[in-house]
Design an enzyme around this catalytic site. Structure first.
Site, short mmCIF file in Angstrom:
data_model
loop_
_atom_site.label_atom_id
_atom_site.label_comp_id
_atom_site.label_asym_id
_atom_site.label_seq_id
_atom_site.Cartn_x
_atom_site.Cartn_y
_atom_site.Cartn_z
N ASN B 205 -40.80 25.81 -47.42
CA ASN B 205 -40.74 26.57 -46.16
C ASN B 205 -40.23 28.00 -46.37
O ASN B 205 -39.99 28.71 -45.42
CB ASN B 205 -39.88 25.82 -45.12
CG ASN B 205 -38.47 25.59 -45.60
OD1 ASN B 205 -38.11 25.95 -46.73
ND2 ASN B 205 -37.65 25.00 -44.76
N HIS B 206 -40.08 28.41 -47.61
CA HIS B 206 -39.60 29.77 -47.86
C HIS B 206 -40.73 30.79 -47.66
O HIS B 206 -41.88 30.50 -47.94
CB HIS B 206 -39.02 29.87 -49.27
CG HIS B 206 -37.79 29.03 -49.43
ND1 HIS B 206 -37.36 28.55 -50.63
CD2 HIS B 206 -36.93 28.57 -48.50
CE1 HIS B 206 -36.26 27.83 -50.45
NE2 HIS B 206 -35.99 27.83 -49.16
N PHE B 207 -40.37 31.97 -47.19
CA PHE B 207 -41.41 32.95 -46.92
C PHE B 207 -40.86 34.36 -46.87
O PHE B 207 -39.66 34.58 -46.77
CB PHE B 207 -42.13 32.63 -45.61
CG PHE B 207 -41.24 32.71 -44.39
CD1 PHE B 207 -40.88 33.94 -43.83
CD2 PHE B 207 -40.76 31.55 -43.79
CE1 PHE B 207 -40.07 34.01 -42.71
CE2 PHE B 207 -39.93 31.62 -42.67
CZ PHE B 207 -39.59 32.85 -42.13
N SER B 383 -40.18 34.28 -34.22
CA SER B 383 -38.80 34.21 -34.71
C SER B 383 -37.93 34.93 -33.69
O SER B 383 -38.42 35.72 -32.90
CB SER B 383 -38.69 34.93 -36.06
OG SER B 383 -39.46 34.26 -37.03
N HIS B 402 -30.96 26.80 -36.72
CA HIS B 402 -31.39 27.62 -37.86
C HIS B 402 -32.91 27.81 -37.92
O HIS B 402 -33.41 28.51 -38.77
CB HIS B 402 -30.90 27.01 -39.17
CG HIS B 402 -31.80 25.98 -39.76
ND1 HIS B 402 -32.21 24.86 -39.07
CD2 HIS B 402 -32.37 25.88 -40.98
CE1 HIS B 402 -32.99 24.13 -39.84
NE2 HIS B 402 -33.12 24.71 -41.00
N GLY B 403 -33.63 27.15 -37.04
CA GLY B 403 -35.08 27.29 -37.10
C GLY B 403 -35.69 26.44 -36.02
O GLY B 403 -35.07 26.15 -35.00
#
Lengths: 145, 479
Positions: B205-207, B383, B402-403
């Site tokens: 899930n990193h971007f 976001s 956090h998301g």
């Protein structure tokens, strides 16, 4: 044996059970299940080999270290693996004394053109981690991905 | 899915209690902060995990779950718990393997109109400049001595090496370098994994995302944060890479034995822990801080390369750091418990610190309003930037979501979606995506996450943190 391993539903991570008629076979199949999460084994040829030696106070700790070692080797050797031959030896006579693992891992260096990558395994968790013996040996593992 | 509501006690519209007795051994109740619609998405397993955490020694007030809570290992993702220094514990199960996985938001002085026509070019250049994906190694080639410095002083070390600016540091949680690092607690293996990966994004899930500010909710605070409608922002989401994963793995094995030594009953092996003050606890903390600092250095370096790309393609443009927050970390903080200030070990696993204006940890620039709380959406969704409120200290030990939170497993996502379809669907929405593998796009399809707006609304309505701005993605670089 019906399956060598199977994946179970888990929302955020990957959970699997691996089976074997011996502890060795179970540990070998668990390694295959772990690695298949990352790379399609059909795309890997076992051209090179790596040796792993681990000692642990019990089977559970040994299994945890063994699977964690595969994640470590993948990252530090930049290699992908498709065969896992595991041998265990009991050190001492007492059931809880040190167990020793010796493994030969077959694989090759990463080639992004050939290897079909899936999900990166960050780590092996201890959540719901367990080993059982019914008809077969069975290990349950949740991977952090 | 079972009807879980009968097991939960409704406290108010956004708060549900997991009563003591939900499972044996609970020392405090659980608190799950969700709206009634989000409550239906909380799996029974997540509630079990909230209850499990409530059994740990020295836990204060409640075992909590933020509105994006979902099934994890040990703590649920979105789990927050604080432990007393005298009789509490520290557990890697409350931090996770990706220690200090976090988010950084950069604001540009550019309007979207100036950037949008060049989005493909920029994204290609960013994809080249910031190594990502499975097995990626960095451009940095850090030496062992440099690695030690990164462990000890995080983003501060990165600045000394010429990455980013001194002024960036005050805009990071912990100023980008947390005290208490002990490199002796980092194994040779962790070093071996960490050294080549410094300055890499990772996968999953990193971007790295180019965004446009779509909506401003609070003009005054947005101005303080330097945000305006139509502005281009950059979001970086990544963590401590193999270094953090290995540090957690190594200490988890030690702590699994410590629970026997100290005779602590744990309902989940991932909740392995040690009493605060014990050598095992100190060692884990010292190692964990090294990983946290590594992650701040990592995001600092990636931000630097992002700035280089913008300078090349949009000369004269400026990228300033709004803020950098940690999602996965345990920290020593002072909080009021029963009218008394206490030193607590606050564990946040998939939760963001959200301090209000009265906390001295909030940097001077934001002191009048509160800490920026950065909440990434999924690939196709918004976001948010929120502003921490003092009420968070009272409710959640100063923590927010956090998301968005996953609702569908990766395997199910792969069955249901095709990476190429996800990509073209996003293109239709005007979102360009670059990823190392199409399978990754299927796993991270927008539909696998809860609607991020609903999650943020709960935090806003509870008064933990208030909405400031919403950003939409224009270009996403995934691992």
């Amino acid at each position: 044996m019906r399956h060598k391993f199977e994946y179970l539903e888990h929302t955020a991570d990957v959970m699997f059970r691996a089976y074997g008629s011996t502890q060795e076979e179970m540990l070998s199949h668990a390694a295959s299940a772990l690695f298949k999460t990352m790379v399609d084994p059909e795309t890997i040829a076992a051209r090179e080999s790596w040796t792993v030696e681990i000692e642990a106070p019990d089977l559970e700790s040994l299994a945890y270290q063994w699977l964690s070692e595969i994640v470590f080797l993948f990252e530090t050797e930049s290699a992908v693996f498709s065969t896992f031959i595991v041998r265990l030896t009991q050190v001492g006579a007492m059931p809880d004394e040190t167990i020793k693992l010796h493994a030969e891992i077959g694989g090759e260096r990463i080639d992004l053109n050939r290897h079909a990558f899936g999900t990166e395994v960050k780590a092996v968790t201890r959540h719901k981690f367990g080993i059982k013996k019914n008809d077969l040996w069975c290990i349950q593992v949740v991977l952090d991905v | 899915m079972d009807d879980i509501s009968k097991n939960l006690k409704k406290i108010d519209d956004n708060t549900y209690e997991v009563p003591i007795g939900y499972r044996p051994g609970m020392r405090v109740p659980g608190r799950i902060f969700v709206s009634s619609s989000l409550r239906e998405m909380v799996e029974p397993g997540t509630i079990d995990q909230v209850a499990n955490v409530a059994t740990l020694p020295g836990i204060v007030k409640y075992s909590m779950a933020m509105p994006d809570a979902h099934l994890g290992y040990g703590f649920p993702i979105g789990g927050v718990a604080a432990f007393r220094e005298e009789d509490g514990i520290i557990s890697p199960g409350g931090v996770g393997f990706d220690i200090n996985c976090g988010v950084r938001l950069l604001r540009s002085d550019l309007e979207a109109g100036a950037v949008q026509p060049r989005i493909n070019l920029l994204l290609d250049a960013l994809f080249q400049a910031v190594p990502s994906g499975l097995g990626a190694t960095g451009r940095l080639h850090a030496t062992d001595a440099q690695l030690t410095e990164a462990f000890l002083s995080g983003a501060k070390w990165a600045v000394e090496e010429g990455y980013g600016f001194e002024a960036d540091l005050t805009h990071c949680e912990e100023s980008g370098h947390m005290a208490g690092a002990d490199p002796a607690q980092v194994s040779v293996k962790a070093r071996k994994r960490g050294r080549p990966q410094l300055g890499t994004l990772g996968s999953g899930n990193h971007f790295l995302e180019i965004q446009r500010v779509e909506e401003i909710y609070d003009e005054a605070v947005a101005k303080k944060f330097g945000l305006f409608k139509g502005q281009i922002t950059i979001m970086i989401h990544c963590g401590s890479r193999g270094a953090g994963h290995q540090i957690c793995t190594d200490h988890l094995d030690v702590l699994s034995r410590a629970v026997k030594k100290y005779n602590i009953a744990i309902p989940d092996k991932q909740l392995a822990c040690a009493p605060l003050g014990s050598p095992e606890a100190n060692h884990y903390f010292g190692g964990m801080v090294c990983a946290a600092n590594y992650a701040w250095a990592n995001r600092h370096i990636i931000a630097h390369w992002t700035r280089e790309v913008f300078e090349k393609y949009l000369p004269g443009s400026k990228l300033d750091l709004v803020y950098d927050v940690a999602h996965n970390v345990a920290k020593i903080e002072e909080h009021e418990v029963d009218g008394k200030k206490e030193r607590l070990y606050v564990h946040r696993k998939g939760a963001t610190r959200a301090f209000g204006p009265s906390r001295r940890e909030v940097p001077d620039a934001y002191r009048a309003v509160g800490q920026p709380v950065i909440i990434p959406g999924s690939m196709g969704t918004s976001s948010f930037v929120l502003c921490g409120c003092d009420r968070s200290s009272e409710l959640t030990f100063g923590s927010a979501c956090h998301g968005a939170g996953r609702i569908m497993s990766r395997s199910q996502a792969i069955k249901q979606f095709k990476g190429t379809d996800v990509k073209s669907a996003l293109n239709m929405l005007g979102i360009v995506v670059k990823a190392t593998s199409p399978g990754m796009l299927a796993e991270e399809a927008p539909q696998v996450y809860k609607p991020s707006g609903d999650v943020v609304d709960v935090v806003h309505n509870l008064g933990i943190a208030t909405k400031v701005a919403r950003m939409v993605p224009l270009g996403v670089s995934k691992g």
